[in-house]
Motif scaffolding. Structure first.
Motif, short mmCIF file in Angstrom:
data_model
loop_
_atom_site.label_atom_id
_atom_site.label_comp_id
_atom_site.label_asym_id
_atom_site.label_seq_id
_atom_site.Cartn_x
_atom_site.Cartn_y
_atom_site.Cartn_z
N TYR A 287 0.72 -1.15 -0.49
CA TYR A 287 -0.06 -0.02 0.19
C TYR A 287 0.85 1.10 0.02
O TYR A 287 0.58 2.10 -1.44
CB TYR A 287 -0.76 -0.01 1.21
N MET A 291 1.38 3.95 -2.92
CA MET A 291 0.36 5.05 -2.83
C MET A 291 1.72 6.17 -2.58
O MET A 291 1.04 7.27 -3.49
CB MET A 291 -0.39 4.97 -1.38
N ARG A 295 0.05 8.77 -5.74
CA ARG A 295 -0.39 9.12 -4.89
C ARG A 295 -1.80 8.99 -5.47
O ARG A 295 -3.34 9.85 -5.31
CB ARG A 295 0.03 10.48 -5.45
N PRO A 297 -4.74 6.10 -3.74
CA PRO A 297 -5.25 5.58 -2.57
C PRO A 297 -5.84 4.94 -3.17
O PRO A 297 -6.16 3.41 -3.15
CB PRO A 297 -5.80 6.35 -1.37
N LEU A 333 -13.91 3.56 2.48
CA LEU A 333 -13.17 5.26 1.96
C LEU A 333 -13.57 5.78 1.53
O LEU A 333 -13.81 7.29 1.80
CB LEU A 333 -11.70 4.77 2.28
N ARG A 337 -14.81 9.62 2.80
CA ARG A 337 -14.40 10.90 2.77
C ARG A 337 -15.27 11.38 2.24
O ARG A 337 -15.44 13.45 2.67
CB ARG A 337 -13.55 10.37 0.92
N ARG A 340 -16.67 13.46 5.34
CA ARG A 340 -15.84 14.16 5.66
C ARG A 340 -15.96 15.58 5.06
O ARG A 340 -15.36 16.47 5.53
CB ARG A 340 -14.55 13.34 5.97
N ARG A 341 -15.42 15.65 3.47
CA ARG A 341 -15.83 17.19 2.43
C ARG A 341 -16.96 17.90 2.73
O ARG A 341 -16.51 18.70 3.05
CB ARG A 341 -15.15 16.55 1.02
N PHE B 38 -6.56 7.23 2.54
CA PHE B 38 -7.28 7.64 2.10
C PHE B 38 -6.61 9.43 2.16
O PHE B 38 -6.30 10.73 1.70
CB PHE B 38 -8.42 7.80 1.69
N ALA B 39 -7.38 9.18 3.52
CA ALA B 39 -7.02 10.82 4.18
C ALA B 39 -5.59 11.00 4.14
O ALA B 39 -4.91 11.87 4.28
CB ALA B 39 -7.05 10.92 5.74
N MET B 40 -4.36 9.57 4.13
CA MET B 40 -3.36 9.81 4.07
C MET B 40 -2.18 10.98 2.86
O MET B 40 -1.70 11.70 2.86
CB MET B 40 -2.35 9.27 4.03
N VAL B 41 -3.35 10.63 2.13
CA VAL B 41 -2.56 11.39 0.65
C VAL B 41 -3.17 12.91 0.54
O VAL B 41 -2.12 13.75 0.79
CB VAL B 41 -3.66 11.22 -0.51
N GLU B 42 -3.60 12.89 1.52
CA GLU B 42 -4.29 14.75 1.73
C GLU B 42 -3.11 15.36 2.08
O GLU B 42 -3.19 16.82 2.24
CB GLU B 42 -5.81 14.61 2.09
#
Lengths: 397, 80
Positions: A287, A291, A295, A297, A333, A337, A340-341, B38-42
């Protein structure tokens, strides 16, 4: 191996000798006991692994040298051991799928190959990243060959192994080890073999269920899938308990592999609790690197789960298993996200938690379609999947 | 330019909507699931922008990213 009386004699007898020896001789003894026992099971595999282990032990530290060859050393080691794994585990099924019927390729899979390959890859990177500085060959070999954990894991990290050794045996540690072994025996031989296999499944195998899928209907098929998941859990968690308990008798607190995964509230949480050492290995060595380079995910999650799937078996069933779990994690995920956003509050409370646990369990149960049919091939997977969804099954009636 | 503790905590709170009240310098963020994959990339994009640095792939590791302290230490070494 766990039905072999010699294994049990070694589990209970070798710790006595281990603790009677001077500290400087203990890991040499553990290595000799492990190698000696495993050689009685498959001496050619053990000889090959001994060669690989010595090679990694001698060459991996060269990655610490300055210069342009630094990265090539660990990469070369990793590619070499992956080539060994591919030759034995993945080339035969691929060749047999592509080749004419009369030229099938057959090789005997080396004992514990999937586990020791991943341990050695970890070692090469851990040395390169200066996470490991211990230079005792006896200790390293005792880590690689540790017989209680050799064939079924956990996939221990070497830095963890070094940091969690005890230098004397206490009554509490011995009791903890023996208790854990008892837990493992109950999980494996009572819950998995008697309660699930004999009572719940009535001895039925995936082949039986695939052949009778049109009779079972959707509820019966899901009942089989749920029982198969329970069997997989008790079987594997039982083996992990035996490995953890057995290692503890030598003063080794090796890594946990399961943490009540069937009560996970979300597929992401499930993968923090099921086969934790494989998931952790893949997080670090699949991973993160994917990643870091992409970049992206989503790509990294799919790459991780495809590797995890193919680690189990090199076939289409486990490739689909990886894509299935990867899709589940990506969807979960992505939803998190989005919430969250947009600042959406995620509901909490017992009812919501219970619903999420049930949904997670249903999703994971569905993955048994791929894993249970792995020995039977892609056709069986499709037939079982169709039965689970209530779709017509061609050629069954 | 160096990323400060306050900058990072503000991003965790406002950008990733993490409850920072229980996070200290050494709190594991990813391995304890406080922050998801996913937040890791941000977070990486934030560190690169705020710190005016570029994280090469070899540096994208949990050792450098799993806690506020680790991230600040990494950014400090890159800013030197």
């Amino acid at each position: 191996m766990h039905l072999d009386p010699v294994f049990w004699a070694l589990i209970f007898g070798a710790p006595v000798v281990f603790w009677l020896l001077p500290a400087r001789l203990r890991y040499g003894f553990l290595t000799a006991a492990s190698i000696g026992y495993l050689a009685t099971r498959d001496w050619t595999s053990v000889a090959a692994l001994l060669g690989w282990s010595v090679l990694f032990f001698l060459v991996a530290p060269k990655a610490l040298a300055s210069g342009s060859s630094r990265r090539r050393v660990s990469l070369g080691l990793v590619l070499a051991i992956l080539g060994y794994l591919v030759f034995f585990k993945y080339a035969p099924p691929l060749w047999n799928a592509l080749a004419p019927d009369d030229s099938g390729m057959s090789v005997v899979l080396p004992l514990g190959i999937s586990f020791f390959t991943f341990k050695l890859i970890h070692y090469a990177f851990a040395v390169r990243d200066r996470q490991v500085t211990d230079r005792s060959l006896a200790t390293f070999l005792s880590y690689v060959f540790l017989f209680p954990a050799f064939t079924a894991g956990p996939i221990e990290r070497y830095d963890h192994f070094l940091e969690h050794r005890e230098d004397r045996l206490t009554v509490a540690a011995a009791a903890a080890g023996l208790t854990r072994i008892a837990h493992g025996l109950v999980k494996k031989f009572v819950l998995a073999e008697i309660v699930v296999r004999q009572w719940l499944l009535n001895g039925a195998t995936a082949a039986d269920v695939v052949a009778r899928a049109h009779e079972l209907g959707v509820p019966g098929t899901w009942g089989f899938l749920a029982a198969s998941l329970l069997y997989a859990y008790f079987d594997f968690a039982g083996y992990s308990d035996l490995a953890i308990g057995g290692s503890r008798l030598f003063g080794l607190r090796i890594m946990e592999n399961f943490n009540h995964p069937l009560t996970s509230a979300g597929i992401g949480q499930f993968w923090k609790r099921w086969h934790m050492t494989l998931a952790g290995w893949c997080q670090a060595y699949v991973y993160m690197p994917v990643m870091a380079r992409t970049r992206n995910p989503v790509v990294a999650v799919y790459a991780t789960f495809v590797v995890m799937g193919l680690w189990h078996e090199g076939n289409l069933n486990y490739l689909c298993w990886g894509l299935y779990h990867g899709t589940g994690v990506v969807v979960a995920l992505s939803w998190a996200r989005t919430c969250r956003r947009r600042g959406w509050a995620r509901p909490s409370g017992r009812v919501r938690t219970a619903l999420v646990i049930a949904a997670t369990l249903l999703f994971v149960t569905g993955s048994s379609i791929f894993s249970t049919t792995s020995p039977l091939g892609a056709d069986a997977m499709l037939r079982l999947g169709a039965a689970a969804l209530g779709l017509p099954i061609g050629g069954a009636e | 330019m160096t990323v400060t503790h306050d900058d990072l905590m503000a991003f965790l709170r406002d950008g990733l909507h993490v409850d920072t009240s229980s996070i200290d310098t050494d709190t594991a963020l990813f391995t304890s699931s406080l922050i998801d994959s996913f937040a890791m990339v941000e977070l990486i994009v934030f560190l690169e922008k705020a710190g005016e640095i570029r994280m090469p792939p070899a540096d994208v590791t949990l050792t450098n990213l799993d806690s506020v302290g680790a991230m600040l230490a990494y950014c400090a070494t890159r800013a030197d």
